[in-house]
Design a protein around this motif. Structure first.
Motif, PDB file in Angstrom:
ATOM      1  N   GLY A  47      -1.834   5.247   5.729  1.00  0.00           N
ATOM      2  CA  GLY A  47      -0.562   5.778   6.208  1.00  0.00           C
ATOM      3  C   GLY A  47       0.653   5.101   5.605  1.00  0.00           C
ATOM      4  O   GLY A  47       1.759   5.610   5.714  1.00  0.00           O
ATOM      5  N   ASN A  48       0.483   3.969   4.970  1.00  0.00           N
ATOM      6  CA  ASN A  48       1.586   3.269   4.321  1.00  0.00           C
ATOM      7  C   ASN A  48       1.754   3.848   2.918  1.00  0.00           C
ATOM      8  O   ASN A  48       0.916   3.599   2.050  1.00  0.00           O
ATOM      9  CB  ASN A  48       1.304   1.767   4.268  1.00  0.00           C
ATOM     10  CG  ASN A  48       2.392   0.980   3.567  1.00  0.00           C
ATOM     11  OD1 ASN A  48       3.353   1.532   3.035  1.00  0.00           O
ATOM     12  ND2 ASN A  48       2.225  -0.338   3.548  1.00  0.00           N
ATOM     13  N   THR A  49       2.811   4.593   2.679  1.00  0.00           N
ATOM     14  CA  THR A  49       3.009   5.247   1.376  1.00  0.00           C
ATOM     15  C   THR A  49       3.236   4.252   0.241  1.00  0.00           C
ATOM     16  O   THR A  49       3.124   4.618  -0.912  1.00  0.00           O
ATOM     17  CB  THR A  49       4.188   6.235   1.429  1.00  0.00           C
ATOM     18  OG1 THR A  49       5.363   5.529   1.830  1.00  0.00           O
ATOM     19  CG2 THR A  49       3.897   7.375   2.395  1.00  0.00           C
ATOM     20  N   GLU A  50       3.549   3.001   0.586  1.00  0.00           N
ATOM     21  CA  GLU A  50       3.737   1.970  -0.440  1.00  0.00           C
ATOM     22  C   GLU A  50       2.682   0.862  -0.297  1.00  0.00           C
ATOM     23  O   GLU A  50       2.947  -0.291  -0.633  1.00  0.00           O
ATOM     24  CB  GLU A  50       5.143   1.399  -0.334  1.00  0.00           C
ATOM     25  CG  GLU A  50       6.206   2.459  -0.617  1.00  0.00           C
ATOM     26  CD  GLU A  50       7.619   1.891  -0.551  1.00  0.00           C
ATOM     27  OE1 GLU A  50       7.780   0.673  -0.705  1.00  0.00           O
ATOM     28  OE2 GLU A  50       8.546   2.685  -0.354  1.00  0.00           O
ATOM     29  N   CYS A  51       1.505   1.221   0.160  1.00  0.00           N
ATOM     30  CA  CYS A  51       0.429   0.253   0.378  1.00  0.00           C
ATOM     31  C   CYS A  51       0.119  -0.499  -0.911  1.00  0.00           C
ATOM     32  O   CYS A  51      -0.183   0.117  -1.933  1.00  0.00           O
ATOM     33  CB  CYS A  51      -0.826   0.974   0.882  1.00  0.00           C
ATOM     34  SG  CYS A  51      -2.212  -0.136   1.174  1.00  0.00           S
ATOM     35  N   PRO A  52       0.174  -1.841  -0.888  1.00  0.00           N
ATOM     36  CA  PRO A  52      -0.098  -2.623  -2.089  1.00  0.00           C
ATOM     37  C   PRO A  52      -1.592  -2.741  -2.415  1.00  0.00           C
ATOM     38  O   PRO A  52      -1.952  -3.191  -3.487  1.00  0.00           O
ATOM     39  CB  PRO A  52       0.483  -4.000  -1.752  1.00  0.00           C
ATOM     40  CG  PRO A  52       0.390  -4.084  -0.269  1.00  0.00           C
ATOM     41  CD  PRO A  52       0.600  -2.675   0.236  1.00  0.00           C
ATOM     42  N   SER A  53      -2.453  -2.339  -1.486  1.00  0.00           N
ATOM     43  CA  SER A  53      -3.913  -2.439  -1.688  1.00  0.00           C
ATOM     44  C   SER A  53      -4.585  -1.103  -1.416  1.00  0.00           C
ATOM     45  O   SER A  53      -5.589  -1.033  -0.717  1.00  0.00           O
ATOM     46  CB  SER A  53      -4.500  -3.507  -0.763  1.00  0.00           C
ATOM     47  OG  SER A  53      -3.968  -4.764  -1.036  1.00  0.00           O
ATOM     48  N   ALA A  54      -4.020  -0.045  -1.961  1.00  0.00           N
ATOM     49  CA  ALA A  54      -4.537   1.299  -1.696  1.00  0.00           C
ATOM     50  C   ALA A  54      -6.036   1.380  -1.933  1.00  0.00           C
ATOM     51  O   ALA A  54      -6.528   1.001  -2.992  1.00  0.00           O
ATOM     52  CB  ALA A  54      -3.808   2.321  -2.564  1.00  0.00           C
ATOM     53  N   ALA A  55      -6.740   1.840  -0.917  1.00  0.00           N
ATOM     54  CA  ALA A  55      -8.188   2.061  -0.950  1.00  0.00           C
ATOM     55  C   ALA A  55      -8.988   0.772  -1.128  1.00  0.00           C
ATOM     56  O   ALA A  55     -10.150   0.816  -1.470  1.00  0.00           O
ATOM     57  CB  ALA A  55      -8.552   3.064  -2.036  1.00  0.00           C
ATOM     58  N   LYS A  56      -8.360  -0.366  -0.866  1.00  0.00           N
ATOM     59  CA  LYS A  56      -9.066  -1.637  -1.054  1.00  0.00           C
ATOM     60  C   LYS A  56      -9.049  -2.506   0.194  1.00  0.00           C
ATOM     61  O   LYS A  56      -9.454  -3.660   0.133  1.00  0.00           O
ATOM     62  CB  LYS A  56      -8.438  -2.425  -2.215  1.00  0.00           C
ATOM     63  CG  LYS A  56      -8.614  -1.780  -3.563  1.00  0.00           C
ATOM     64  CD  LYS A  56      -8.034  -2.658  -4.642  1.00  0.00           C
ATOM     65  CE  LYS A  56      -8.241  -2.056  -6.018  1.00  0.00           C
ATOM     66  NZ  LYS A  56      -7.755  -2.945  -7.073  1.00  0.00           N
ATOM     67  N   HIS A  57      -8.598  -1.975   1.322  1.00  0.00           N
ATOM     68  CA  HIS A  57      -8.566  -2.823   2.506  1.00  0.00           C
ATOM     69  C   HIS A  57      -9.313  -2.171   3.665  1.00  0.00           C
ATOM     70  O   HIS A  57      -9.463  -0.962   3.727  1.00  0.00           O
ATOM     71  CB  HIS A  57      -7.124  -3.218   2.879  1.00  0.00           C
ATOM     72  CG  HIS A  57      -6.211  -2.083   3.173  1.00  0.00           C
ATOM     73  ND1 HIS A  57      -5.842  -1.760   4.455  1.00  0.00           N
ATOM     74  CD2 HIS A  57      -5.586  -1.182   2.373  1.00  0.00           C
ATOM     75  CE1 HIS A  57      -5.018  -0.717   4.418  1.00  0.00           C
ATOM     76  NE2 HIS A  57      -4.855  -0.354   3.167  1.00  0.00           N
ATOM     77  N   PRO A  58      -9.828  -3.007   4.587  1.00  0.00           N
ATOM     78  CA  PRO A  58     -10.704  -2.523   5.659  1.00  0.00           C
ATOM     79  C   PRO A  58     -10.012  -1.608   6.657  1.00  0.00           C
ATOM     80  O   PRO A  58      -8.827  -1.756   6.949  1.00  0.00           O
ATOM     81  CB  PRO A  58     -11.155  -3.801   6.357  1.00  0.00           C
ATOM     82  CG  PRO A  58     -10.894  -4.894   5.389  1.00  0.00           C
ATOM     83  CD  PRO A  58      -9.727  -4.462   4.576  1.00  0.00           C
ATOM     84  N   ARG A  59     -10.817  -0.685   7.205  1.00  0.00           N
ATOM     85  CA  ARG A  59     -10.338   0.196   8.272  1.00  0.00           C
ATOM     86  C   ARG A  59     -10.507  -0.452   9.642  1.00  0.00           C
ATOM     87  O   ARG A  59     -10.069   0.108  10.639  1.00  0.00           O
ATOM     88  CB  ARG A  59     -11.107   1.524   8.250  1.00  0.00           C
ATOM     89  CG  ARG A  59     -10.754   2.382   7.076  1.00  0.00           C
ATOM     90  CD  ARG A  59     -11.265   3.814   7.154  1.00  0.00           C
ATOM     91  NE  ARG A  59     -12.510   4.033   7.846  1.00  0.00           N
ATOM     92  CZ  ARG A  59     -13.511   4.782   7.382  1.00  0.00           C
ATOM     93  NH1 ARG A  59     -13.413   5.368   6.204  1.00  0.00           N
ATOM     94  NH2 ARG A  59     -14.603   4.947   8.080  1.00  0.00           N
ATOM     95  N   THR A  60     -11.142  -1.611   9.716  1.00  0.00           N
ATOM     96  CA  THR A  60     -11.316  -2.302  10.994  1.00  0.00           C
ATOM     97  C   THR A  60     -10.485  -3.579  10.979  1.00  0.00           C
ATOM     98  O   THR A  60     -10.299  -4.195   9.933  1.00  0.00           O
ATOM     99  CB  THR A  60     -12.796  -2.650  11.258  1.00  0.00           C
ATOM    100  OG1 THR A  60     -13.238  -3.584  10.287  1.00  0.00           O
ATOM    101  CG2 THR A  60     -13.671  -1.412  11.228  1.00  0.00           C
ATOM    102  N   LYS A  61      -9.988  -3.957  12.155  1.00  0.00           N
ATOM    103  CA  LYS A  61      -9.119  -5.147  12.253  1.00  0.00           C
ATOM    104  C   LYS A  61      -9.905  -6.445  12.040  1.00  0.00           C
ATOM    105  O   LYS A  61      -9.445  -7.351  11.377  1.00  0.00           O
ATOM    106  CB  LYS A  61      -8.442  -5.188  13.623  1.00  0.00           C
ATOM    107  CG  LYS A  61      -7.508  -4.017  13.859  1.00  0.00           C
ATOM    108  CD  LYS A  61      -6.122  -4.349  13.433  1.00  0.00           C
ATOM    109  CE  LYS A  61      -5.181  -3.228  13.821  1.00  0.00           C
ATOM    110  NZ  LYS A  61      -4.414  -2.725  12.728  1.00  0.00           N
ATOM    111  N   SER A  62     -11.091  -6.533  12.631  1.00  0.00           N
ATOM    112  CA  SER A  62     -11.883  -7.767  12.533  1.00  0.00           C
ATOM    113  C   SER A  62     -13.062  -7.542  11.590  1.00  0.00           C
ATOM    114  O   SER A  62     -14.215  -7.724  11.944  1.00  0.00           O
ATOM    115  CB  SER A  62     -12.357  -8.199  13.920  1.00  0.00           C
ATOM    116  OG  SER A  62     -13.054  -7.141  14.547  1.00  0.00           O
TER     117      SER A  62
END
Length: 132
Positions: A47-62
């Motif tokens: 959802g962050n249009t300026e995500c610095p890690s697009a498609a490289k960060h987890p969908r879970t918090k922990s």
């Protein structure tokens, strides 16, 4: 320490059609996985249009605690497609080869000076490199 002791023994994954299939194949081999966001038209699904890690960060918090080999959980995580992550450490080492930075050439030089890497899982990355 020799690199053979750091890299997981060779695991042959069956040919898979979807990310969920690959996640389940890793899990059957004892390799825990985590769900990552994916890129849609070059934009991260977080959802962050300026995500610095697009498609490289987890969908879970922990995500460190959430890694799993549970088929039921993995099926829920990948009911909609997404990227697949593997948490390193605990004997799992990943060598990241970046093509744009002469990564393959550096890897060949490293192997020439030492010895070839043992057979291991590999995956091509979006930028022309790979993870070993």
């Amino acid at each position: 320490m020799q690199i053979e002791k750091l890299i997981q023994p060779y695991i042959k994954l069956e040919k898979c059609q979807t990310t969920k299939d690959y996640a389940l194949a890793f899990a059957r081999s004892g390799i825990p996985v985590i769900p990552l966001y994916t890129a849609m038209s070059g934009v991260c699904s977080c959802g962050n249009t300026e995500c610095p890690s697009a498609a490289k960060h987890p969908r879970t918090k922990s995500w460190k605690a959430d890694k799993s080999i549970s088929p039921d959980l993995i099926k829920r995580w990948f009911a909609r497609d997404g990227n697949l992550g593997i948490v390193t450490g605990g004997g799992m080492v990943v060598i990241d080869i970046d093509e744009g930075r002469d990564g393959h050439e550096s890897m060949f030089e490293l192997e020439e000076k030492n010895q070839p890497l043992p057979p291991t899982l590999t995956v091509n990355t979006g930028g022309g490199g790979g993870h070993y």
